[in-house]
Design an enzyme around this catalytic site. Structure first.
Site, short mmCIF file in Angstrom:
data_model
loop_
_atom_site.label_atom_id
_atom_site.label_comp_id
_atom_site.label_asym_id
_atom_site.label_seq_id
_atom_site.Cartn_x
_atom_site.Cartn_y
_atom_site.Cartn_z
N CYS A 1 10.82 26.37 -22.76
CA CYS A 1 10.12 26.79 -23.97
C CYS A 1 10.16 28.30 -24.14
O CYS A 1 10.17 29.04 -23.17
CB CYS A 1 8.67 26.35 -23.90
SG CYS A 1 8.47 24.59 -23.71
N ARG B 1 17.73 29.49 -23.59
CA ARG B 1 16.90 28.92 -22.51
C ARG B 1 16.90 27.39 -22.54
O ARG B 1 16.48 26.77 -21.58
CB ARG B 1 15.45 29.41 -22.67
CG ARG B 1 15.29 30.88 -22.43
CD ARG B 1 14.00 31.41 -23.04
NE ARG B 1 12.82 30.93 -22.39
CZ ARG B 1 12.02 31.68 -21.62
NH1 ARG B 1 12.30 32.94 -21.43
NH2 ARG B 1 10.95 31.17 -21.08
N TRP C 1 10.80 22.69 -25.08
CA TRP C 1 11.59 21.84 -24.18
C TRP C 1 10.61 20.79 -23.67
O TRP C 1 9.64 21.11 -22.99
CB TRP C 1 12.14 22.69 -23.03
CG TRP C 1 13.04 21.96 -22.10
CD1 TRP C 1 14.38 21.72 -22.27
CD2 TRP C 1 12.68 21.38 -20.84
NE1 TRP C 1 14.86 21.03 -21.19
CE2 TRP C 1 13.85 20.80 -20.30
CE3 TRP C 1 11.50 21.28 -20.11
CZ2 TRP C 1 13.87 20.15 -19.07
CZ3 TRP C 1 11.52 20.63 -18.89
CH2 TRP C 1 12.70 20.08 -18.38
N ASN D 1 3.58 27.94 -23.59
CA ASN D 1 4.56 27.65 -22.53
C ASN D 1 3.79 27.28 -21.28
O ASN D 1 2.83 27.97 -20.94
CB ASN D 1 5.40 28.89 -22.20
CG ASN D 1 6.51 29.10 -23.20
OD1 ASN D 1 6.62 28.37 -24.18
ND2 ASN D 1 7.33 30.10 -22.94
N GLY D 2 4.25 26.25 -20.59
CA GLY D 2 3.59 25.87 -19.34
C GLY D 2 3.13 24.44 -19.40
O GLY D 2 3.53 23.67 -20.28
N GLU E 1 27.68 22.39 -4.92
CA GLU E 1 27.65 23.08 -6.22
C GLU E 1 28.57 22.37 -7.21
O GLU E 1 28.25 22.24 -8.39
CB GLU E 1 28.05 24.56 -6.02
CG GLU E 1 28.27 25.38 -7.28
CD GLU E 1 27.04 25.57 -8.16
OE1 GLU E 1 25.96 25.08 -7.82
OE2 GLU E 1 27.19 26.20 -9.22
N LYS F 1 27.30 20.96 -10.74
CA LYS F 1 27.91 21.36 -12.02
C LYS F 1 28.41 20.13 -12.77
O LYS F 1 28.25 20.01 -13.98
CB LYS F 1 29.09 22.32 -11.80
CG LYS F 1 28.75 23.73 -11.38
CD LYS F 1 28.34 24.64 -12.52
CE LYS F 1 26.87 24.85 -12.58
NZ LYS F 1 26.23 25.66 -11.59
N GLU G 1 25.45 18.10 -14.25
CA GLU G 1 24.70 18.67 -15.37
C GLU G 1 25.54 18.82 -16.62
O GLU G 1 25.03 18.74 -17.73
CB GLU G 1 24.03 20.00 -14.98
CG GLU G 1 24.93 21.09 -14.54
CD GLU G 1 24.15 22.36 -14.16
OE1 GLU G 1 24.69 23.16 -13.39
OE2 GLU G 1 23.03 22.54 -14.65
N HIS H 1 28.57 8.30 7.82
CA HIS H 1 27.16 7.95 8.08
C HIS H 1 26.49 7.33 6.86
O HIS H 1 25.27 7.35 6.76
CB HIS H 1 26.41 9.20 8.55
CG HIS H 1 26.99 9.77 9.80
ND1 HIS H 1 26.84 9.19 11.02
CD2 HIS H 1 27.80 10.85 9.99
CE1 HIS H 1 27.50 9.88 11.93
NE2 HIS H 1 28.10 10.90 11.32
N LYS I 1 17.42 26.68 -19.41
CA LYS I 1 17.99 27.79 -18.66
C LYS I 1 16.98 28.39 -17.70
O LYS I 1 17.30 28.78 -16.59
CB LYS I 1 18.49 28.86 -19.64
CG LYS I 1 19.15 30.05 -18.99
CD LYS I 1 20.50 29.67 -18.43
CE LYS I 1 21.14 30.78 -17.63
NZ LYS I 1 22.15 30.25 -16.70
C1 F6R Z 1 22.44 24.98 -12.48
C2 F6R Z 1 21.39 25.94 -12.78
C3 F6R Z 1 20.05 25.71 -12.17
C4 F6R Z 1 19.41 27.04 -11.76
C5 F6R Z 1 17.97 26.81 -11.28
C6 F6R Z 1 17.34 28.09 -10.78
O1 F6R Z 1 23.65 25.34 -13.08
O2 F6R Z 1 21.59 26.87 -13.49
O3 F6R Z 1 20.11 24.82 -11.10
O4 F6R Z 1 20.19 27.61 -10.77
O5 F6R Z 1 17.21 26.28 -12.31
O6 F6R Z 1 17.26 29.04 -11.78
P1 F6R Z 1 17.03 30.56 -11.45
O7 F6R Z 1 18.25 31.03 -10.73
O8 F6R Z 1 16.87 31.23 -12.78
O9 F6R Z 1 15.82 30.65 -10.59
#
Ligand code: F6R
Length: 604
Positions: free
Chosen positions: A2, A27, A74, A98-99, A475, A479, A482, A498, A599
């Protein structure tokens, strides 16, 4: 997640609010809305979906109000619908939030008993009606806010209009960040300074528990105890980074391409490649004599920590633990003052990471951050920030911030290494890194679509790697999930037997990460196990690492430039980023704003 914008001043507010929301849209959000106040009436417009929908609704409306609040939502409580979009209001109060309010249910029950009706499923509407209730009990807005603060549990940043108070936006903060910006024509509020950078250079960050109001030329604040307080404005030049895609189809493509430069900038902030020395500010860390390192982060930032562990242990000889923040904050781990607690975060606003930091800070242990956003909450709270010089990352999936975090971790390991004389080799290796990353970005961009066409047809896949390539397998899976919405798992290749090997069948691809390391043969044995069970294999492989016979196990291989074991995780990172990107593209997904994601995750 948000976003909040608010403005009170001499200009019509609506267009400023929309511009602010546009800046915050990176975001992630699923609905939006604005409310202005004129002649004691709120004018509220809300829309589900992208900001374009809100703009369409506002088109042609003349709105001269010079005070207003706006929000991108969001969804947490309730679906992403227009009814759930903020602002939430009644005839006396309109607000954005927000929150998450944890005691919303019990408050709602009380309000229902008082005859209040609810038109949304949100926790935010509860706040609007609670304030209304306090006003009807004879409290003024300031008293109502103080009362509210005593009642609410959870996290909140609030921007509030009271119909009776034509020239003020009331504000309040606990947990979620809120910043006040001083502009030429008035005062602004924002959930981050990035939204306000175009109009303001002076910012005041509210502390937890602060509440008060902004007027055209003034900010008035009270602290949690209800005492008037002064919070200073500081000059922050929010680099009004180019939020344009510069000809790339998506921000993510632009940000993948920026990585050679980001790596160069971040490494050279800490390492002197002329003298093979550690830059001075950073070297001060060494004298602290840490016995251990505890890394904490979420998502991709956590995975950067997982890789950093290999360097901190291998190069600096420091035992290192890595934990996700949402677990660390509740795990009651003993906090030790000879441990460096290192919090990794791109945004510096991630709620779990901030909460984990608070726990450590309360005990007085040394805290550091690897953080990309200067002046973010994390940056302001830690003892020492190691910045990543990635610039604004707009694509929701983290790319360049991750590689910059890796650079900071590598440099930190060199700084904390017991014998600097042995480090020359690492400097040589790192010096070649931007060039090798550039070659990888260009090469894999051309070749990844071939494999992505296959991967896009599946619903499950596995990434495997060993040692420093294990975190990159994780990772890669993150990726892929998501961006493409394909279910992907990352595993240490040695762990296959395992359990996960039960998943292997002809329609379940495995992507193996292989470089020229001592463990290559072991990973290749795991590759054989997959092949023996009919699983299709794809390889991300350093040039020269495989014989022709070994190549034959794979359905397809993307070759990365030949390089040392230290550098290959960086190159593999680029490869998994492009793979996820193109798989998502083939599946027609929104690459910069994948569904359900935000974000900046500012709620728990
Ligand atoms: C994945 C991604 C998230 C962030 C996570 C932490 O591509 O971007 O997993 O890495 O939400 O966010 P920050 O780094 O802003 O604390």
């Amino acid at each position: 997640m948000c976003g909040i914008v608010g403005y009170v001043g001499s200009e019509p507010a609506a267009h400023l609010l929309i511009e602010g929301l546009e800046k915050l849209s990176y975001r992630g959000y699923d609905s939006s809305g604005i409310a202005t106040l004129h002649n004691r009436h709120f004018h509220r417009v809300r829309a589900k979906g992208k900001l374009e929908k809100l703009k369409e609704k506002l088109e042609g409306q003349e709105n001269l109000a010079t005070i207003g609040i706006a929000h991108t939502r969001w969804a947490t409580h309730g679906m992403p619908t227009e009814a759930n979009a903020h602002p939430h209001q009644n005839d006396k109060v309109s607000l954005v939030h927000n929150g998450i309010i944890e005691n919303a249910d019990s408050l709602k029950k009380m309000l229902l008993q008082q005859g209040y009706e609810f038109e949304s499923e949100t926790d935010t509407e509860v706040i609007a009606h609670l304030l209304h209730y306090h006003l009807t009990q004879g409290l003024n807005p300031q008293q109502a806010l103080q009362k509210l603060q005593e009642t609410l549990r959870g996290a909140y940043a609030l921007g509030i209009l009271f119909a009776q108070d034509l020239n003020r936006i009331y504000i309040m903060r606990h947990g979620s960040p809120l910043v006040v910006g001083r502009g030429e024509t008035g005062h602004f509020i924002g959930s981050d300074a990035l939204a306000l950078g175009e109009w303001c250079q002076q910012f005041c960050y509210l502390e937890n528990g602060d509440f008060g109001w902004i007027e055209q030329g003034r900010l008035s604040l009270w602290n949690e105890a209800g005492e008037p307080c002064e919070r200073s404005f500081q000059h922050v030049s929010v680099v009004s980074e180019n939020q344009s895609k510069e000809g790339y189809p998506y921000f993510m493509a632009k940000e993948i391409h920026e990585q050679p430069q980001v790596i160069r900038q971040t490494l050279s902030a800490y390492l002197d490649f002329e003298t093979f020395g550690i830059k001075e500010d950073f070297a001060a860390l060494k004298s602290q004599g840490y016995k251990r390192v505890q890394i904490v982060g979420c998502g991709t930032a956590f995975l950067a920590g997982r890789l950093g562990k290999y360097w901190l242990e291998g190069i600096a000889g420091l035992p290192t633990s890595v934990e996700i923040a949402s677990e660390f904050r509740y795990c009651q781990k003993p906090i030790e003052t000879d441990t460096l607690y290192l919090f990794i975060s791109q945004s510096g606003e991630t709620a779990d990471t901030l909460a984990a930091h608070e726990i450590v800070k309360a005990v007085g242990a040394p805290t550091g951050a690897i953080v990309n956003v200067p002046h973010s909450t994390l940056d302001r709270e830690v003892d020492l920030s190691l910045y990543t010089y990635a610039g604004a990352e707009i694509g929701v999936a983290s790319t360049k911030a991750f590689t910059a975090q890796l650079c900071a971790l590598y440099a930190l390991s060199l700084c904390l290494a017991p014998d600097h004389k042995k480090l020359k080799e690492h400097f040589e290796v790192l010096k070649s890194l931007p060039g090798l990353v550039q070659q990888t970005v260009d090469r894999i961009e051309k070749e990844a679509p071939r494999i992505a066409m296959d991967l896009a047809k599946t619903e499950d896949m596995l990434f495997i790697g060993r040692h420093t390539l294990y975190p990159i397998a994780l990772e890669g899976a993150l990726k892929m999930k998501e961006l493409s919405y394909v279910h992907a798992e990352g595993y240490g290749a040695g762990e296959l037997k395992h359990g996960p090997i039960a998943l292997i069948h002809a329609g379940f691809p495995t992507i193996a990460l292989l470089d020229e390391s001592a463990l290559k043969e072991k990973t290749l044995s795991n590759v054989q196990e997959v092949q023996a069970r009919g699983g299709p294999l794809y390889g991300l492989v350093s040039e020269g690492a495989l014989t022709a016979e070994q190549e034959a196990s794979f359905k397809d291989i993307l070759y990365l430039p030949k390089t040392s074991e230290e550098v290959s995780p960086f190159l593999m990172t680029i490869a998994v980023q492009w793979l996820a990107y193109f798989t998502a593209m083939v599946r027609g997904n929104d690459i910069d704003q994948p569904r359900n994601l935000a974000k900046s995750v500012t709620v728990e």
